[in-house]
Design an enzyme around this catalytic site. Sequence first.
Site, PDB file in Angstrom:
ATOM      1  N   ASP A  89      43.274 -24.868 -42.935  1.00 26.02           N
ATOM      2  CA  ASP A  89      41.934 -25.285 -42.512  1.00 26.02           C
ATOM      3  C   ASP A  89      40.884 -25.078 -43.597  1.00 26.02           C
ATOM      4  O   ASP A  89      39.808 -24.509 -43.348  1.00 26.02           O
ATOM      5  CB  ASP A  89      41.506 -24.518 -41.258  1.00 26.02           C
ATOM      6  CG  ASP A  89      42.563 -24.498 -40.177  1.00 26.02           C
ATOM      7  OD1 ASP A  89      43.263 -25.510 -40.019  1.00 26.02           O
ATOM      8  OD2 ASP A  89      42.697 -23.463 -39.490  1.00 26.02           O
ATOM      9  N   GLU A 105      40.969 -32.222 -33.183  1.00 21.21           N
ATOM     10  CA  GLU A 105      40.275 -30.998 -33.595  1.00 21.21           C
ATOM     11  C   GLU A 105      39.849 -31.105 -35.052  1.00 21.21           C
ATOM     12  O   GLU A 105      40.052 -32.127 -35.706  1.00 21.21           O
ATOM     13  CB  GLU A 105      41.177 -29.778 -33.387  1.00 21.21           C
ATOM     14  CG  GLU A 105      42.460 -29.799 -34.189  1.00 21.21           C
ATOM     15  CD  GLU A 105      43.389 -28.637 -33.830  1.00 21.21           C
ATOM     16  OE1 GLU A 105      43.155 -27.961 -32.800  1.00 21.21           O
ATOM     17  OE2 GLU A 105      44.359 -28.407 -34.579  1.00 21.21           O
TER      18      GLU A 105
END
Length: 513
Positions: free
Chosen positions: A30, A198
């Site tokens: 991420d 997401e």
Amino acid sequence: MNQQDTAVSEPVATQTISYTNPVLPGDYADPSVVRVGDDYWATATSSEWAPLFPILHSKNLVDWETVGHVFPDKLPDWAEAHFWAPEIAHENGRYYIYYTAKKKGGNLCVGVASSASATGPYVDHGPLVCQEVGSIDGYEIRDKNGDLYLVWKEDGNSRGLPTPIWGQRMNEERTALTGEMFEMFRNDPGTWEGGLVEGPAIVRRGDYFYNFYAGDKCCGRECTYGVGVARATSIKGPWEKYDQNPIMKQNEEWKCPGHGTVVSDPSGRDYFLYHAYNTDSFVYAGRQGLLDEIKWGEDGWPYFENNSPAITAQIPAPGGATASGAEDLDISEEFNDGNLSDTWQWPVEQKPAYTFNEGLLVLEASPDNIGTVLGKRTIDEDYTATTAIRKSALHGGIMAGLTAIGDTDNAVGIALSDEQIVLWAMKGGSLSTIARAAAPAGEEMVQLRLTTEEGDQMQFAWSADGTTWHPLNEGEAVDAFYLPPWDRGVRVGLTAKGPENATAVFDWFRVDN
């Protein structure tokens, strides 16, 4: 801010350099990046490893150095676990880190910390949003009127529910949400998005806002991640998903790409820093940081060359800068500087106690689980780790040595204990001994070695002189398939298990990839 209007960028003279993915080798899931002047600053998920949220610096998006952490010494007061998906933003001389964490006794929330310097110190402002099923993946953006919004994902997939991407006004101090929340879009079951969307990352280009997002399973052996994009002329929508999604899928080198952010370089080109699993090292090295240029089609939609991660690529280098590619992949820690480098990690629930003594690392033991832990990210499926430990310094039942670590309940290692060399494993919190050998008599220092192939086939050996090595598992590899948790890669490092105040003394630690 992360928001960048790519339509007004002015190209500057550059030279081109080549690089090979990953630009962030090892477990940097991420990743988020922002450019401030000529500097790039990035961060990434920590999960259950401290110190929390590395701060990385680069001049060219390719060569990165860890220069600090958002929370270097302790956890945020309100949080206890699951430190995921930090997003770095900059505006008016201040840096903001939006991050996900599990609230003490509660669920996942999006929190925020800020600093006048990219390297800190950061002041934590606590959680901004905590929904019943969890809130993750915060991202800030301004609308066309200059109003500030927080965008995030409702973590419905944790309970088999849809996963809306929400937006809501936020005050200028970034300490509270105001007004009414609104839905941008959610996952469409039966499509490539599967059970979730997401990791929103929004940029403005011309009349449109573009939301780069990830879909389906993020992590572990069954991952199916990909990258999609949606656009709208207003933050509040309506949002149109691109009919050619996903715009990035796996290839023969990289699988499950997704969850990144967009950054523009001084020449006006747009880049995506995101993560993916290498098909060889896979879950063992974890989700590694990759960089790819975003291209823009005549239809106004973004795309990636070959619809998948680049193996090698080129990037402009303003000012004649050069890129060496990934940092030196070998590790050598001699403990002569009187401090630990910023790439050491430890479990969030157990900060290690250590000192230095004339080029030696003195590590205090712990009786818990696998003991005190100091680990490094692994970056390859094949590596050799070695350390030298002072035998004469071990007393009172301490077991200390070299360990491959999934988490504190799952590890395998070679250690010195009570004049013996022990090959041990912990699986699901249960400790067992695989093999033992007598430690060499009359030796002050013993070297321990771990050789890993294919990520999980491990051989262990010891030596009194660093030349003649004695195998402890007699040529049959220890199968460490069980080590990495679903959201993390394997670490390799030093452990010391035993009574409190007992210590182990290490001379050096090395990893050859």
